[in-house]
Design an enzyme around this catalytic site. Structure first.
Site, PDB file in Angstrom:
ATOM      1  N   LYS A   1       0.860  -1.186   0.000  1.00  0.00           N
ATOM      2  CA  LYS A   1       0.000   0.000   0.000  1.00  0.00           C
ATOM      3  C   LYS A   1       0.892   1.230   0.000  1.00  0.00           C
ATOM      4  CE  LYS A   1      -4.535   0.793   0.103  1.00  0.00           C
ATOM      5  NZ  LYS A   1      -5.558   0.051  -0.632  1.00  0.00           N
TER       6      LYS A   1
ATOM      7  N   ASP B   1      -6.813   4.621  -4.789  1.00  0.00           N
ATOM      8  CA  ASP B   1      -7.521   4.516  -3.511  1.00  0.00           C
ATOM      9  C   ASP B   1      -8.146   5.884  -3.292  1.00  0.00           C
ATOM     10  OD1 ASP B   1      -6.607   2.902  -0.369  1.00  0.00           O
ATOM     11  OD2 ASP B   1      -8.371   4.044  -0.836  1.00  0.00           O
TER      12      ASP B   1
END
Length: 445
Positions: free
Chosen positions: A125, A165
């Site tokens: 991430k 995201d």
């Protein structure tokens, strides 16, 4: 918890101040004792300790100039957590709240989420503490180019494949892909996912996380002899995940009565007008109160929090982490909620999860319920590798198959470990065992 407690204490010591990461780790660790008791080889190989420590953590400076020529400096992150099952895979988040602890929590969750898909992708991430709101396209382009100038050296279709995201959509992915291509002199379309359909993107990727969350919910209800048809649904958020969760729920016959943003929430007893919501949020980039003004007097806008006091059969938290608290869960249970599925990453606090489980509510954790997005990203990688392009219908069919597989894997694993119907236990153990077996096979690395 005899193995887990001292390990968790050591994680707290080594990762001080990273509260979201602590929460994510604790939520997984407290379900793993039965696995470690049955499989002592995992303890001997220190698989849990190795899984909780990222393979690589990157923090870097992102300097950029705004349209007035003023210089700003943001901080960029990429946590490459686990490559046991494949290249690191996970989104980039641009939001002022981004820090190392949040990126680590998201990356840790991504390990098990990606494993559950059954596809060959590891967990990672990243992001930056940059706020794209109110910035011009030119400013966002300059930021993305600066961000990718540093990050590109760590990426590759067989190494690390970011996606979008919060705060990172098709526009941002485009700017970053262009900079990657310019720096590397390669059209390596598999290095980023969430691309435009005309240059390597996948049909249904935009819809996938929201669609997948609803499909997982439908599977949970199916095990109880019910369906979404005729159910009253409350959704939080009004971004990509929420919008397409609403769309799929409506397609399956549900009536969705709420959505929200940081300013408050709306209650639309006639059912959310999806076309109007998309106009307000995706075209105008407006506030949710504008939806209420345009929709009519029957719609109520409520500033602030309180959405989960609205009676519903199904609740889909699709906004952000830790948005649904114990008091919210108690209100939902009082009002007869049957199923809750996390469209966002860890939106439900541990105390709220316990309320749902003790009340017998079907609860789908994010690492299972919202895995449709990364699953479709992996399908995008597959198409890029084969120089192919699939139809929307074919991609959606593959997404539905994957979500059924994830549900069934969680359901059967929970039964195998003596906790039938506990999707938290099922998801954690099923994902962990896949990663652990790969780590054992690959040796001490």
């Amino acid at each position: 918890m005899r193995v887990i407690e001292p390990l968790y204490a050591e994680i707290l010591r080594r990762n001080q101040g990273e509260t979201e990461f602590h929460q994510a780790v604790r939520e997984v660790l407290e379900t793993l004792d039965p696995v470690l008791e049955r499989r002592p080889e995992l303890v001997d190989a220190r698989i849990v300790e190795r899984t909780c420590e990222p393979e690589r953590q990157l923090i870097f400076r992102v300097p950029w100039s705004d349209d007035s020529g003023d210089i700003h400096v943001n901080r960029g992150f990429r946590v490459e957590f686990s490559s046991a099952l494949g290249p690191y895979k996970g989104g980039l988040r641009f939001h002022p709240s981004v820090n190392l602890g949040i990126v680590k929590f998201l990356g840790f969750e991504q390990i098990f989420k990606n494993a559950l898909t059954g596809l060959p992708i590891g967990g990672g991430k990243g992001g930056a503490d940059f706020d794209p709101k109110g910035r011009s396209d030119a400013e966002i382009m300059r930021f993305c180019q600066s961000f990718m100038t540093e990050l590109h050296r760590h990426l590759g279709e067989y190494t690390d494949v970011p996606a979008g995201d919060i705060g990172v959509g098709g526009r941002e992915i485009g700017y970053m892909f262009g900079q990657y291509k310019r720096i590397t002199n390669r059209y390596e379309s598999g290095v980023l996912t969430g691309k435009g359909l005309g240059w390597g993107g996948a049909q249904a990727r935009t819809e996938a996380t929201g669609y997948g969350c609803v499909l997982f919910t439908a599977e949970m209800l199916r095990t109880r002899g019910e369906s979404l048809d005729g159910q009253r649904v409350a959704v939080s958020g009004s971004g990509n995940v929420a919008i397409y969760a609403i769309e799929k729920a409506q397609q399956l016959g549900a009536t969705v009565v709420t959505c929200s943003d940081s300013s408050g929430y709306v209650v639309d007893e006639k059912g959310i007008d999806l076309a109007l919501l998309k106009e307000v949020k995706e075209v105008r980039r407006g506030r949710i109160s504008e939806y209420a003004e345009l929709r009519g007097s029957h719609v109520k806008f409520v500033p602030g929090t309180g959405l989960w006091n609205v009676p519903c059969d199904v609740a889909l938290p699709c906004a952000t982490q830790n948005e649904l608290h114990e008091t919210d869960a108690l209100a939902l249970v009082r009002n007869g909620v049957k199923a809750v599925a996390e469209g966002a990453n860890m939106p439900t606090t541990p105390e709220a999860v316990r309320v749902f489980q003790e009340a017998g509510v079907a609860f789908g954790p994010g690492k299972a319920a919202n895995a449709g997005g990364v699953a479709t990203s992996a399908l995008e990688m597959q198409q890029n590798a084969s120089r192919d392009s699939w139809t929307f219908a074919h991609t959606e069919e593959r997404l539905a198959e994957i979500m059924r597989h994830i549900h069934d894997s969680c359901y059967t694993t929970a039964e195998r470990y003596g906790t039938p119907g506990n999707y938290v236990v099922g998801a954690n153990i099923a994902g962990f065992e896949l990663v652990a077996d790969a780590m054992l096979a690959q040796g001490l690395i």
